[in-house]
Design a protein around this motif. Structure first.
Motif, mmCIF file in Angstrom:
data_model
loop_
_atom_site.group_PDB
_atom_site.id
_atom_site.type_symbol
_atom_site.label_atom_id
_atom_site.label_comp_id
_atom_site.label_asym_id
_atom_site.label_seq_id
_atom_site.Cartn_x
_atom_site.Cartn_y
_atom_site.Cartn_z
ATOM 1 N N ILE A 111 44.106 66.738 53.621
ATOM 2 C CA ILE A 111 44.291 66.898 52.271
ATOM 3 C C ILE A 111 42.999 66.093 51.319
ATOM 4 N N GLN A 112 42.515 66.553 50.477
ATOM 5 C CA GLN A 112 41.384 65.810 49.917
ATOM 6 C C GLN A 112 42.067 64.652 49.135
ATOM 7 N N MET A 113 41.078 63.523 49.042
ATOM 8 C CA MET A 113 41.734 62.288 48.563
ATOM 9 C C MET A 113 40.720 61.219 48.568
ATOM 10 N N ILE A 114 40.557 60.712 47.086
ATOM 11 C CA ILE A 114 39.793 59.542 47.014
ATOM 12 C C ILE A 114 40.402 58.325 46.514
ATOM 13 N N VAL A 115 39.739 56.978 46.626
ATOM 14 C CA VAL A 115 40.402 55.743 46.149
ATOM 15 C C VAL A 115 39.309 55.386 44.929
ATOM 16 N N ASP A 116 39.922 55.224 43.769
ATOM 17 C CA ASP A 116 39.061 54.696 42.841
ATOM 18 C C ASP A 116 39.544 53.300 42.274
ATOM 19 N N VAL A 117 38.901 52.253 41.613
ATOM 20 C CA VAL A 117 38.993 50.773 41.604
ATOM 21 C C VAL A 117 38.941 50.611 40.073
ATOM 22 N N SER A 118 39.963 49.869 39.691
ATOM 23 C CA SER A 118 39.818 49.296 38.242
ATOM 24 C C SER A 118 39.667 47.815 38.348
ATOM 25 N N GLY A 119 38.717 47.352 37.609
ATOM 26 C CA GLY A 119 38.589 46.097 37.550
ATOM 27 C C GLY A 119 37.993 45.299 38.896
ATOM 28 N N GLY A 120 37.685 43.996 38.836
ATOM 29 C CA GLY A 120 37.380 43.274 39.944
ATOM 30 C C GLY A 120 35.475 43.464 40.071
ATOM 31 N N SER A 121 35.198 42.690 41.128
ATOM 32 C CA SER A 121 33.738 42.428 41.040
ATOM 33 C C SER A 121 33.288 42.839 42.811
ATOM 34 N N GLY A 122 31.903 42.927 43.025
ATOM 35 C CA GLY A 122 31.317 42.641 44.214
ATOM 36 C C GLY A 122 31.447 44.242 44.817
ATOM 37 N N GLY A 123 30.949 45.328 44.501
ATOM 38 C CA GLY A 123 30.887 46.554 44.689
ATOM 39 C C GLY A 123 31.953 47.523 44.026
ATOM 40 N N CYS A 124 33.245 47.386 44.713
ATOM 41 C CA CYS A 124 34.466 48.116 44.279
ATOM 42 C C CYS A 124 34.130 49.411 43.969
ATOM 43 N N GLY A 125 33.309 50.215 44.872
ATOM 44 C CA GLY A 125 32.969 51.768 44.610
ATOM 45 C C GLY A 125 34.262 52.579 45.055
ATOM 46 N N THR A 126 34.030 53.788 44.316
ATOM 47 C CA THR A 126 34.842 54.870 44.858
ATOM 48 C C THR A 126 34.352 55.468 46.024
ATOM 49 N N THR A 127 35.668 55.726 46.911
ATOM 50 C CA THR A 127 35.177 56.254 48.128
ATOM 51 C C THR A 127 36.391 57.402 48.447
ATOM 52 N N GLY A 128 36.102 57.968 49.527
ATOM 53 C CA GLY A 128 36.940 59.026 49.735
ATOM 54 C C GLY A 128 36.298 60.709 50.233
ATOM 55 N N CYS A 129 37.025 61.717 50.010
ATOM 56 C CA CYS A 129 36.626 62.871 50.484
ATOM 57 C C CYS A 129 37.184 63.984 49.393
ATOM 58 N N CYS A 140 36.135 44.577 47.505
ATOM 59 C CA CYS A 140 36.211 44.276 45.874
ATOM 60 C C CYS A 140 36.933 43.077 46.121
ATOM 61 N N THR A 141 36.629 42.073 44.908
ATOM 62 C CA THR A 141 37.317 40.988 44.679
ATOM 63 C C THR A 141 38.028 40.966 43.409
ATOM 64 N N GLY A 142 39.253 40.659 43.594
ATOM 65 C CA GLY A 142 40.016 40.663 42.194
ATOM 66 C C GLY A 142 40.362 42.015 41.287
ATOM 67 N N ALA A 143 40.445 43.199 42.507
ATOM 68 C CA ALA A 143 40.806 44.333 41.595
ATOM 69 C C ALA A 143 42.070 44.362 40.934
ATOM 70 N N ASP A 144 42.280 45.152 39.821
ATOM 71 C CA ASP A 144 43.707 44.957 39.087
ATOM 72 C C ASP A 144 44.300 46.138 39.667
ATOM 73 N N GLU A 145 43.446 47.330 40.080
ATOM 74 C CA GLU A 145 44.536 48.576 40.323
ATOM 75 C C GLU A 145 43.349 49.390 41.286
ATOM 76 N N TYR A 146 44.463 49.931 42.196
ATOM 77 C CA TYR A 146 43.551 50.833 43.180
ATOM 78 C C TYR A 146 44.222 52.257 42.982
ATOM 79 N N THR A 147 43.580 53.373 42.582
ATOM 80 C CA THR A 147 44.274 54.467 42.237
ATOM 81 C C THR A 147 43.909 55.315 43.459
ATOM 82 N N ILE A 148 44.999 56.120 44.118
ATOM 83 C CA ILE A 148 44.680 56.988 45.217
ATOM 84 C C ILE A 148 45.125 58.372 44.562
ATOM 85 N N VAL A 149 43.944 59.164 44.504
ATOM 86 C CA VAL A 149 43.926 60.549 43.842
ATOM 87 C C VAL A 149 44.114 61.727 44.798
ATOM 88 N N PHE A 150 44.875 62.495 44.869
ATOM 89 C CA PHE A 150 45.194 63.716 45.729
ATOM 90 C C PHE A 150 44.341 64.856 44.929
#
Length: 303
Positions: free
Chosen positions: A134-152, A226-236
């Motif tokens: 299944i298509q899926m990404i991880v998106d990040v809210s807040g934090g520092s040090g990269g915290c990039g979106t990844t996935g497929c 990522c350091t100190g992220a508030d939320e990770y969103t897993i999107v299908f």
């Protein structure tokens, strides 16, 4: 009280709250069908599996130091008592809850190791080492040090080589799962970064999903922190800007683009359909070029 003192107290309170309540994981289903997320981790979260209807979201809290993985189960059938199974990503529990069991390959996995306290890094990735379903990404809210979106965001099921395809096209197995040989599984004499190199199959996965793990030692471009992220969103099934791929691919029709992607899958898997080495190289290079244009699609999704 001075404003600076108030700001300091607010910061300290935020850190305390985060230490107590941990990190939020939000699951968002943008597919046009129901997905059943599965969860495996330590310590166990409030649920280990649940139903997520089209367009719905659900959030869970994870404590500091939590380590585990999430995945999407598809084509599931459960009765009124929550008993049943799924065509892909099934955890074998016979229930909606996975109860400590992992996903049966092939399954797209989101993997996390949260930092143990304030100022420590979270590590996360999306892995296709166990195949793709299944298509899926991880998106990040807040934090520092990269915290990039990844996935497929690409639908690998549509261009999966025939020898890897399962569940009537609903999943794409890894070469390791399919063939079980050391060079595909990075084991025995191939159990090191120097010895285990990308294969045509893992390169096909990597071309479609450049930020995801494509084989066991694909760390350099696939692990995020990522350091100190508030939320990770897993999107299908994250959506892509309408027409973005076609525009980047010289305004090709969808049928033409899909034909080229199918050609790439065939060539990457070692098809001998094209006999001429010169023609093979030209077509392979062109197919790679078109697929490379898809790499930017990960940056142009709509949440």
């Amino acid at each position: 009280m001075a404003p600076s003192h108030l700001a300091l107290k607010f910061l300290l309170l935020s850190l305390i709250i985060k230490g107590v309540f941990g990190t939020t994981f939000t699951f968002s289903n943008k597919c046009d069908y129901t997905v059943w997320p599965g969860i495996l981790g330590t310590p166990a979260l409030a649920t280990t599996g649940f139903e997520l209807a089209e367009g719905k979201s659900r959030s869970l809290q994870a404590p500091a130091g939590w380590s585990g993985r999430f995945w999407g189960r598809t084509r599931c059938s459960f009765d009124g008592f929550g008993h049943g199974s799924c065509a892909t990503g099934d955890c074998g529990s016979g229930q909606v809850e996975c109860n400590g069991a992992g996903a049966a390959p092939p399954a797209t996995l989101a993997e996390f190791t949260l930092g143990s306290g304030s100022g420590t890094q979270d590590f996360y990735d999306v892995s296709l080492v166990d195949g793709y379903n299944i298509q899926m990404i991880v998106d990040v809210s807040g934090g520092s040090g990269g915290c990039g979106t990844t996935g497929c965001v690409d639908d690998l099921n549509r261009r999966c080589p025939g020898e890897l395809r399962v569940a009537d096209g609903g999943g794409c197995r890894s070469a390791c799962e399919t063939f079980g040989t050391p060079e595909y599984c990075c084991k025995d004499a191939f159990d090191s970064p120097a010895a285990c190199r990308p294969t045509p199959y893992s390169e096909l996965f990597k071309s479609a999903c450049p930020k995801s793990y494509s084989y066991a030692y694909d760390d350099a471009t696939s692990t995020f922190t990522c350091t100190g992220a508030d939320e990770y969103t897993i999107v299908f099934c994250p959506s892509i800007h309408s027409g973005s791929i076609k525009t980047k691919a010289s305004n090709m029709s969808e049928d033409s683009l899909n034909a080229l992607l199918d050609l790439y899958a065939s060539l990457a898997s070692g098809s001998q359909t094209i006999r001429s080495p010169c023609l093979f190289n030209v077509m392979f290079a062109f197919a790679i070029y078109v697929v490379a244009l898809l790499h930017t699609s990960l940056l142009s999704y709509n949440l």
